[in-house]
Scaffold this motif. Structure first.
Motif, PDB file in Angstrom:
ATOM      1  N   UNK A   7      30.184   7.050 -15.152  1.00 61.48           N
ATOM      2  CA  UNK A   7      30.442   5.608 -15.095  1.00 61.48           C
ATOM      3  C   UNK A   7      29.599   4.877 -16.115  1.00 61.48           C
ATOM      4  N   UNK A   9      28.397   6.070 -18.836  1.00 62.89           N
ATOM      5  CA  UNK A   9      28.883   6.412 -20.166  1.00 62.89           C
ATOM      6  C   UNK A   9      30.113   5.579 -20.497  1.00 62.89           C
ATOM      7  N   UNK A  10      31.019   5.478 -19.501  1.00 61.55           N
ATOM      8  CA  UNK A  10      32.220   4.688 -19.727  1.00 61.55           C
ATOM      9  C   UNK A  10      31.878   3.232 -19.986  1.00 61.55           C
ATOM     10  N   UNK A  11      30.904   2.756 -19.212  1.00 56.74           N
ATOM     11  CA  UNK A  11      30.535   1.356 -19.346  1.00 56.74           C
ATOM     12  C   UNK A  11      29.924   1.098 -20.708  1.00 56.74           C
ATOM     13  N   UNK A  13      30.478   2.847 -23.375  1.00 61.07           N
ATOM     14  CA  UNK A  13      31.530   2.949 -24.376  1.00 61.07           C
ATOM     15  C   UNK A  13      32.320   1.645 -24.436  1.00 61.07           C
ATOM     16  N   UNK A  14      32.603   1.069 -23.262  1.00 62.28           N
ATOM     17  CA  UNK A  14      33.315  -0.207 -23.229  1.00 62.28           C
ATOM     18  C   UNK A  14      32.560  -1.289 -23.972  1.00 62.28           C
ATOM     19  N   UNK A  17      32.768  -0.695 -27.644  1.00 66.22           N
ATOM     20  CA  UNK A  17      34.098  -1.081 -28.123  1.00 66.22           C
ATOM     21  C   UNK A  17      34.215  -2.590 -28.224  1.00 66.22           C
ATOM     22  N   UNK A  18      33.711  -3.260 -27.193  1.00 63.08           N
ATOM     23  CA  UNK A  18      33.792  -4.718 -27.167  1.00 63.08           C
ATOM     24  C   UNK A  18      33.018  -5.326 -28.331  1.00 63.08           C
ATOM     25  N   UNK A  20      32.320  -3.995 -31.203  1.00 66.65           N
ATOM     26  CA  UNK A  20      33.010  -3.759 -32.469  1.00 66.65           C
ATOM     27  C   UNK A  20      34.229  -4.663 -32.615  1.00 66.65           C
ATOM     28  N   UNK A  21      34.945  -4.853 -31.508  1.00 69.48           N
ATOM     29  CA  UNK A  21      36.112  -5.745 -31.560  1.00 69.48           C
ATOM     30  C   UNK A  21      35.682  -7.166 -31.876  1.00 69.48           C
ATOM     31  N   UNK A  36      38.692 -12.427 -19.903  1.00 71.69           N
ATOM     32  CA  UNK A  36      38.041 -11.457 -19.047  1.00 71.69           C
ATOM     33  C   UNK A  36      38.876 -11.217 -17.810  1.00 71.69           C
ATOM     34  N   UNK A  37      38.608 -10.132 -17.116  1.00 76.47           N
ATOM     35  CA  UNK A  37      39.375  -9.941 -15.900  1.00 76.47           C
ATOM     36  C   UNK A  37      38.467  -9.998 -14.679  1.00 76.47           C
ATOM     37  N   UNK A  38      37.334 -10.654 -14.850  1.00 76.13           N
ATOM     38  CA  UNK A  38      36.474 -10.849 -13.684  1.00 76.13           C
ATOM     39  C   UNK A  38      36.965 -12.044 -12.894  1.00 76.13           C
TER      40      UNK A  38
ATOM     41  N   UNK B  71      36.546   3.086 -29.880  1.00 78.73           N
ATOM     42  CA  UNK B  71      37.079   2.155 -30.881  1.00 78.73           C
ATOM     43  C   UNK B  71      37.518   2.922 -32.117  1.00 78.73           C
ATOM     44  N   UNK B 111      40.353  -5.230 -25.844  1.00 80.86           N
ATOM     45  CA  UNK B 111      39.297  -5.158 -26.850  1.00 80.86           C
ATOM     46  C   UNK B 111      38.152  -4.249 -26.457  1.00 80.86           C
ATOM     47  N   UNK B 112      38.112  -3.791 -25.208  1.00 82.68           N
ATOM     48  CA  UNK B 112      37.010  -2.909 -24.848  1.00 82.68           C
ATOM     49  C   UNK B 112      37.493  -1.472 -24.713  1.00 82.68           C
ATOM     50  N   UNK B 113      38.622  -1.180 -25.319  1.00 83.81           N
ATOM     51  CA  UNK B 113      39.122   0.188 -25.312  1.00 83.81           C
ATOM     52  C   UNK B 113      39.494   0.569 -26.745  1.00 83.81           C
ATOM     53  N   UNK B 116      41.348  -1.819 -29.215  1.00 86.60           N
ATOM     54  CA  UNK B 116      40.623  -2.823 -29.978  1.00 86.60           C
ATOM     55  C   UNK B 116      40.491  -2.387 -31.432  1.00 86.60           C
ATOM     56  N   UNK B 120      42.361  -4.064 -34.606  1.00 81.24           N
ATOM     57  CA  UNK B 120      41.559  -4.584 -35.722  1.00 81.24           C
ATOM     58  C   UNK B 120      42.101  -4.100 -37.057  1.00 81.24           C
ATOM     59  N   UNK B 141      39.585  -8.095 -21.725  1.00 83.49           N
ATOM     60  CA  UNK B 141      38.491  -7.198 -21.366  1.00 83.49           C
ATOM     61  C   UNK B 141      38.728  -6.679 -19.968  1.00 83.49           C
ATOM     62  N   UNK B 143      37.049  -5.057 -17.219  1.00 83.53           N
ATOM     63  CA  UNK B 143      35.778  -4.614 -16.662  1.00 83.53           C
ATOM     64  C   UNK B 143      35.947  -3.735 -15.442  1.00 83.53           C
ATOM     65  N   UNK B 146      35.880   0.428 -15.458  1.00 80.30           N
ATOM     66  CA  UNK B 146      34.732   1.320 -15.498  1.00 80.30           C
ATOM     67  C   UNK B 146      33.834   1.166 -14.293  1.00 80.30           C
TER      68      UNK B 146
END
Lengths: 159, 149
Positions: A7, A9-11, A13-14, A17-18, A20-21, A36-38, B71, B111-113, B116, B120, B141, B143, B146
């Motif tokens: 988890x 690691x995935x977080x 990585x996310x 990715x974010x 860099x985007x 966001x999807x919160x 990414x 964008x968080x996968x 993204x 780009x 995003x 969240x 994960x």
């Protein structure tokens, strides 16, 4: 233990990715809006299952469609994408905007609408008026006292 | 080298049609959608898309040695596909040419996968043609994927 590591690691990585985007996409776009999807603070009248991608994406789609509606109107009423952009980008280098959605229930007054605004980008304090521009696109059916449907209305106000 | 014997065809099971779509086909008025049964956008969506507007990317084109999570993997996918055929020219340009007075483009992407990275590179490519137009990007995003924190 292994599950927690995965988890994390995935977080991580996310987040990478974010990052860099966020450094790439706004430089290629004329406007960038994060979504966001919160779960945002939302009025009780809204019933959404926040564990469902389907529900979440429906809310985001509603907001996106409403916000871009002015650009799809006939020429006389149209507010081009470019126009909206120019109003939002106070200075040339700043092209990241946030999106908020308000849903008014049928009996709500205008003042009530303010409190029902949900932030879909980040938990932004949308009361912040002074420095930033804020555009509002209204979309909806106006119900008058006789409880009949009036019209399908769009306004853009700039503050 | 030739081998005698029958060929055996292996197929992945087809994705089953969601009951809601069947109700729509029958034109009956039964509700069929709920949070637990919806799997893909094709379950609740019955728009008729232009056949060329959907670009299929096959599983084997996506997954290399690493899972499709970084990414960089997204960037590499775009580069790989672009090398085979020009993505913009092949998939996108004819739609643009049919437009009168194009206002601009909107890109909706995660964008968080890995997408993204893909988006780009695509946006970079689009900028060559759309430097003067509006290009809006909506970055989603995810969240919850994960798990917490």
């Amino acid at each position: 233990m292994l599950k927690i590591i995965i988890l994390q690691h995935n977080r991580r990585q996310s987040i990478i990715n974010l990052a860099r985007s966020l450094s790439a996409l706004p430089s290629y776009a004329s406007l960038y809006v994060p979504l966001t999807d919160e779960l945002p603070r939302h009025p009780e009248s809204l019933s959404i299952d926040w564990s469902s991608q389907w529900h979440k994406s429906a809310l985001q789609a509603t907001a996106i469609e409403s916000m871009t509606l002015p650009s799809r109107l006939k020429i006389a009423n149209r507010k081009d994408l470019t126009l909206i952009e120019q109003a939002l980008n106070a200075f040339d280098s700043r092209n990241i905007a946030s999106l908020a959605l308000g849903i008014a229930s049928r009996d709500a007054s205008v003042e009530d609408e303010q409190s029902s605004i949900m932030d879909l980008s980040y938990n932004v304090n949308h009361q912040n008026k002074s420095y930033f521009h804020r555009l509002e696109a209204f979309r909806g059916l106006i119900v008058n006292e006789n409880k009949t449907v009036n019209k399908y209305d769009v306004i853009i106000n700039q503050r | 080298m030739c081998r005698a014997g029958q060929t055996k065809v292996e197929k992945q099971p087809k994705i089953s049609k969601h009951p809601f779509q069947e109700f729509l086909d029958e034109e009956s008025n039964r509700p069929g959608l709920d949070v637990n049964s919806v799997r893909y956008w094709s379950d609740y969506n019955k728009l008729y898309y232009h056949p060329r507007s959907i670009v299929q990317v096959n599983e084997n084109e996506i997954s290399g040695p690493r899972p499709f999570e970084t990414w960089q993997a997204g960037e590499e996918l775009f580069d790989r596909l672009d090398r085979e055929y020009e993505m913009y020219d092949h998939n996108f340009r004819h739609f643009v040419e049919e437009c009168d007075q194009l206002q601009g483009l909107q890109i909706i992407t995660g964008v968080d996968d890995a997408w993204g990275g893909f988006a780009s590179r695509y946006a970079d490519r689009l900028r060559d043609d759309f430097e003067k137009s509006s290009v809006w990007t909506w970055g989603t995003e995810n969240t919850s994927k994960v798990g917490g924190g």
